[in-house]
Design a protein around this motif. Structure first.
Motif, PDB file in Angstrom:
ATOM      1  N   ARG B  32      37.156 -17.690  37.414  1.00  0.00           N
ATOM      2  CA  ARG B  32      38.178 -17.995  36.419  1.00  0.00           C
ATOM      3  C   ARG B  32      37.883 -17.279  35.110  1.00  0.00           C
ATOM      4  NH1 ARG B  32      41.035 -22.673  37.756  1.00  0.00           N
ATOM      5  NH2 ARG B  32      41.201 -22.671  40.031  1.00  0.00           N
ATOM      6  N   ALA B  40      44.946 -16.960  42.950  1.00  0.00           N
ATOM      7  CA  ALA B  40      44.132 -16.989  44.161  1.00  0.00           C
ATOM      8  C   ALA B  40      44.756 -16.003  45.140  1.00  0.00           C
ATOM      9  CB  ALA B  40      44.102 -18.390  44.769  1.00  0.00           C
ATOM     10  N   ILE B  82      48.013 -20.255  40.476  1.00  0.00           N
ATOM     11  CA  ILE B  82      47.517 -21.621  40.663  1.00  0.00           C
ATOM     12  C   ILE B  82      47.300 -22.286  39.317  1.00  0.00           C
ATOM     13  CG2 ILE B  82      46.425 -21.128  42.893  1.00  0.00           C
ATOM     14  CD1 ILE B  82      43.764 -20.867  41.447  1.00  0.00           C
ATOM     15  N   THR B  83      47.232 -23.596  39.352  1.00  0.00           N
ATOM     16  CA  THR B  83      46.963 -24.326  38.129  1.00  0.00           C
ATOM     17  C   THR B  83      45.965 -25.441  38.422  1.00  0.00           C
ATOM     18  OG1 THR B  83      47.920 -25.704  36.390  1.00  0.00           O
ATOM     19  CG2 THR B  83      48.985 -25.785  38.518  1.00  0.00           C
ATOM     20  N   ASP B  84      45.145 -25.732  37.444  1.00  0.00           N
ATOM     21  CA  ASP B  84      44.180 -26.816  37.596  1.00  0.00           C
ATOM     22  C   ASP B  84      44.783 -28.160  37.256  1.00  0.00           C
ATOM     23  OD1 ASP B  84      41.508 -24.725  36.379  1.00  0.00           O
ATOM     24  OD2 ASP B  84      42.069 -25.249  38.437  1.00  0.00           O
ATOM     25  N   ALA B  88      52.373 -35.170  38.901  1.00  0.00           N
ATOM     26  CA  ALA B  88      53.044 -35.784  40.041  1.00  0.00           C
ATOM     27  C   ALA B  88      54.165 -34.909  40.590  1.00  0.00           C
ATOM     28  CB  ALA B  88      53.597 -37.149  39.635  1.00  0.00           C
ATOM     29  N   PRO B  91      54.207 -28.594  41.799  1.00  0.00           N
ATOM     30  CA  PRO B  91      53.195 -28.079  42.715  1.00  0.00           C
ATOM     31  C   PRO B  91      52.150 -27.291  41.938  1.00  0.00           C
ATOM     32  CG  PRO B  91      55.216 -26.820  42.921  1.00  0.00           C
ATOM     33  CD  PRO B  91      55.513 -27.938  42.000  1.00  0.00           C
ATOM     34  N   ARG B  92      50.961 -27.222  42.520  1.00  0.00           N
ATOM     35  CA  ARG B  92      49.855 -26.605  41.802  1.00  0.00           C
ATOM     36  C   ARG B  92      49.675 -25.143  42.151  1.00  0.00           C
ATOM     37  NH1 ARG B  92      44.732 -30.434  41.950  1.00  0.00           N
ATOM     38  NH2 ARG B  92      44.086 -28.882  40.441  1.00  0.00           N
ATOM     39  N   SER B  93      50.505 -24.639  43.012  1.00  0.00           N
ATOM     40  CA  SER B  93      50.397 -23.221  43.329  1.00  0.00           C
ATOM     41  C   SER B  93      51.768 -22.694  43.707  1.00  0.00           C
ATOM     42  CB  SER B  93      49.415 -23.000  44.488  1.00  0.00           C
ATOM     43  OG  SER B  93      49.952 -23.514  45.691  1.00  0.00           O
TER      44      SER B  93
END
Lengths: 486, 252
Positions: B32, B40, B82-84, B88, B91-93
């Protein structure tokens, strides 16, 4: 599917049928899958508290043996080596969530690879067949043994990568859209501080174990990723007291519930948007005719205009001269004007009364059924009543949430008859044409385009200022709307 | 799989330019970067993953670099943003592009692939070009020839290639002063025809310094070893730039 059931003290009560969800349980050999099954089995002996248990009532004997031996192994860990009898093939068993003695949720758990053999070569044909189940699963629980050394070896990381790729490839996806949990298992074997760190901040811990790149693979493949620290055995000797199991499965249930709520909200919004879109199309039309209806007013205004004309004759737009018996002047009033003495008072009066009481369509029906000579003086009163009722009715109908096409058709039909008998160029044409055009445009009745344009043209040509203004608004609504005209 | 056409980035370079090592750094060794959007990169197939994994093996001192074996046919890699932050709803990617390497085994990128790409990454081995005039001439010749093959906008005045072109100088860890050197001047040091060709053909280009390993490999028992853990530098910069250029073009 999650089937929500409530079972009271008096016995089974009504079941709320919902979609039954399935969780895929995946992991390499020794990752802790058996521990999860054993823990679910062990939780079954409890009668208090919130817990998930596996239901083996309808399970095959090898599955029952698997769960029993796995449960025993948890209880006898560090005391006696217990062989776990793992089935050869994948199996599915229901898991139930209890609150005390009440079942609050049910789901299915599918153990894809009980022996962990497929994970060694996830690109093999048999592994692909098994992993294709990811396409239809509602959740994936991937168990990875927490390494005692504090870092996952490059070989193990590469194995994780291959399994991720295989899962995506077998399911023909570029990312898994369902909730996915990566459970770092057997954390009870770690030093206390490490175990607590994995429980408190499992994602940070997993990223530290795998490294940024490998953690990125998991995030990329599983956009709805959650990490948990799990011990199926727990920290108390000779018993199985899992930590993290209930919370882990509860998270799946929460995610599914949130999905369903989001889907319901989206459906409601779509319905509302469709209604708003329909209302928006009608609103300009309704507004356009509202003032027009008010200006035309109740019956008698148009008739009064005609009846107060000084000359008893007028020329039609075609140049013919028509003589017309003069009628008494009619006062401008809010009450419908009463026609000449030869008018059958009951029919026109009842129609006028109906209009006054707000039943514009009823008034139109009555007026349309009247049998009067086209040359009679009553005809003009009736036509003016028709104009007023048509405008009022169109405004009311188009302002309602569910406009009635039938009522709008009545407006069109009644005004069409009146327009057909009206002399060309007479002021009566303005409100009648305005009302017919409003019904056609606002109700999207597929009226002939030429007819609608002619109506608006007459209203612009013959109408007073307010009628002309309303005609312009209707024309703008016609141009700006996607109404299909024949 | 979604049937919509995805954005693709062509990865191109002459033999020895470091394509497989660059891909390995993207997939296996990415770290990172602070204040930068994280990505990614995933191989799209098991064969592509095994190809990259074979590029290095664990060594007592770090990672031993292995000469690449034959690449799979039509290898493909997917780039995800992507996100860390776990929320809710979001989506994280998100899959943002595909990375299509051009390998000798697979053949040069087809005109169709080039026409559909949103950007091209051209690799040039800075250390090899500095060490050998022959290598330099070969790479420069390849470079100018490749630029001439890029799809041009019909009817556009030169420079007619609208496709974003990211020129990446690889092996920059070999140069002690790599951090201080300007990438464009570094490229021009191999001959003015490189920049001339770029300016003549490409309306949108940028030059980057990349290091797949972060430090120059050391020779250990006949094996090139990256001491410690590889720490790639600048490997995501050309990808970020191309994606930004592509997004700007769409927005315009």
């Amino acid at each position: 599917m999650i089937r929500l059931t409530s079972r009271g003290a008096r016995g089974p009560s009504a079941t709320i049928e919902e979609k039954r969800r399935s969780i895929l349980l995946w992991g390499a050999a020794g990752s802790g899958k058996s521990g999860v099954i054993g823990a679910l089995r062990s939780e079954g002996i409890k009668t208090v508290g919130e817990r998930w248990t596996i239901d083996l009532a309808d399970a095959a004997p090898d599955v029952v043996a698997y769960a029993d031996t796995a449960s025993l192994a948890l209880r006898l860990r560090d005391v006696k080596e217990t062989a776990i009898r793992r089935p050869e093939r994948a199996f599915t068993a229901p898991v139930k969530r209890y609150a005390g003695r009440t079942i609050t949720a049910v789901a299915d758990v599918t153990v894809l690879d009980p022996r962990g053999e497929l994970a060694d070569d996830p690109a093999s044909a048999s592994a692909r067949r098994a992993l294709s189940a990811a396409r239809t699963a509602d959740g994936i629980l991937w168990v990875i043994e927490a390494p005692a050394t504090g870092v996952v070896s490059p070989a193990h990381r590469f194995a994780v990568l291959r399994q991720v790729i295989a899962m995506l490839d077998a399911a023909s996806m570029t990312a898994v859209s369902v909730p996915v949990i990566i459970a770092l298992s057997k954390i009870d074997r770690l030093p206390r501080a490490d175990m607590q760190r994995l429980i408190d901040a499992p994602e940070i811990a997993l990223r530290g174990l795998l490294g940024d790149a490998a953690f990125g693979w998991l995030l990329a493949a599983f956009p709805r990723l959650r990490c948990v620290g799990l011990t199926s055995a727990g920290t108390v000797r000779n018993v199985a007291r899992p930590v993290g199991l209930t919370a882990m499965l509860d998270w799946f249930a929460d995610e599914w519930r949130r999905e369903e709520q989001a889907a319901d909200t989206a459906r409601t919004r779509a319905r509302r948007s469709a209604r708003v879109a329909r209302m928006r199309r009608r609103a300009p039309v309704a507004a356009a005719i509202a003032a027009g209806a008010a200006i035309v007013g109740f019956a008698g205004v148009a008739a009064a205009r005609l009846l107060t004309q000084n000359t008893p004759t007028w020329t039609t737009s075609a140049g013919a001269v028509v003589t017309q018996a003069s009628a008494k002047p009619v006062e401008h009033s809010s009450a419908p004007a009463v026609a000449a003495h030869s008018m059958p008072p009951l029919s026109v009066a009842t129609a006028a009364a109906a209009l006054e009481h707000g039943d514009a369509i009823g008034a139109l029906h009555q007026l349309g059924s009247l049998r009067l000579s086209d040359s009679s003086s009553q005809r003009f009163v009736v036509d003016s009543l028709i104009a007023a009722a048509a405008l009022r009715g169109a405004e009311e109908i188009l302002s309602s949430p569910t406009p009635s096409p039938t009522a709008l058709q009545t407006i069109v039909a009644t005004t069409s008859v009146a327009i057909a008998r009206a002399h060309p160029g007479t002021p009566m044409l303005a409100p009648l044409s305005l009302a017919r055009a409003a019904a056609c445009i606002g109700g999207q009745l597929n009226c002939p385009a030429e007819e609608v344009r002619e109506d608006l043209a007459w209203a612009l040509l013959l109408g007073n200022a307010a009628e002309q203004d309303q005609a312009r608004r209707l024309r703008a609504a016609l141009v700006g709307d996607s109404v299909q005209m024949r | 799989m979604h049937n919509e056409r995805r954005r693709s980035i062509i990865l191109w370079g002459p033999p020895g330019s470091g394509k497989s090592l660059y891909l390995t750094s993207l997939v296996m060794w990415l770290t990172r970067e602070p204040n930068e959007r994280p990505f990614a990169v995933l191989p799209a197939s098991d064969s592509a993953a095994r190809w990259l994994a074979s590029r290095s093996i664990p060594h007592a001192e770090g990672a031993a670099l292995v000469e690449p074996c034959c690449a799979p046919t039509e290898p493909l890699f997917r780039i995800y943003s992507i996100t860390d932050t776990a929320t809710a709803a979001a989506p994280r990617s998100e899959l943002v592009a595909e990375l299509v390497p051009s390998e000798a085994a697979a053949g040069e990128p087809s005109p169709t692939k080039l026409a559909e790409a949103v950007g091209v990454i051209l690799l040039l081995p800075a250390a090899s070009m500095a060490a050998s005039a022959e290598a330099r001439d070969a790479c420069v010749s390849w470079f100018t020839t490749t630029l001439a093959r890029l799809p041009e906008q019909i009817g556009a005045a030169p420079p007619a290639v609208a496709l974003p072109v990211a020129v990446c100088l690889t092996q920059t860890d070999e140069a002690p002063d790599a951090v201080r050197r300007d990438a464009t001047q570094w490229l021009e040091s191999f001959g003015s025809e490189t920049m001339r060709a770029l300016r003549a053909h490409c309306a949108c280009f940028s030059v980057f310094k990349v290091s797949a390993t972060g430090r120059a490999p050391r020779r250990r028992d006949g094996v090139e070893v990256v001491v410690g853990t590889p720490e790639p530098r600048g490997v995501l910069a050309p990808i970020r730039w191309i994606l930004d250029e592509a997004s700007a073009e769409v927005a315009a």
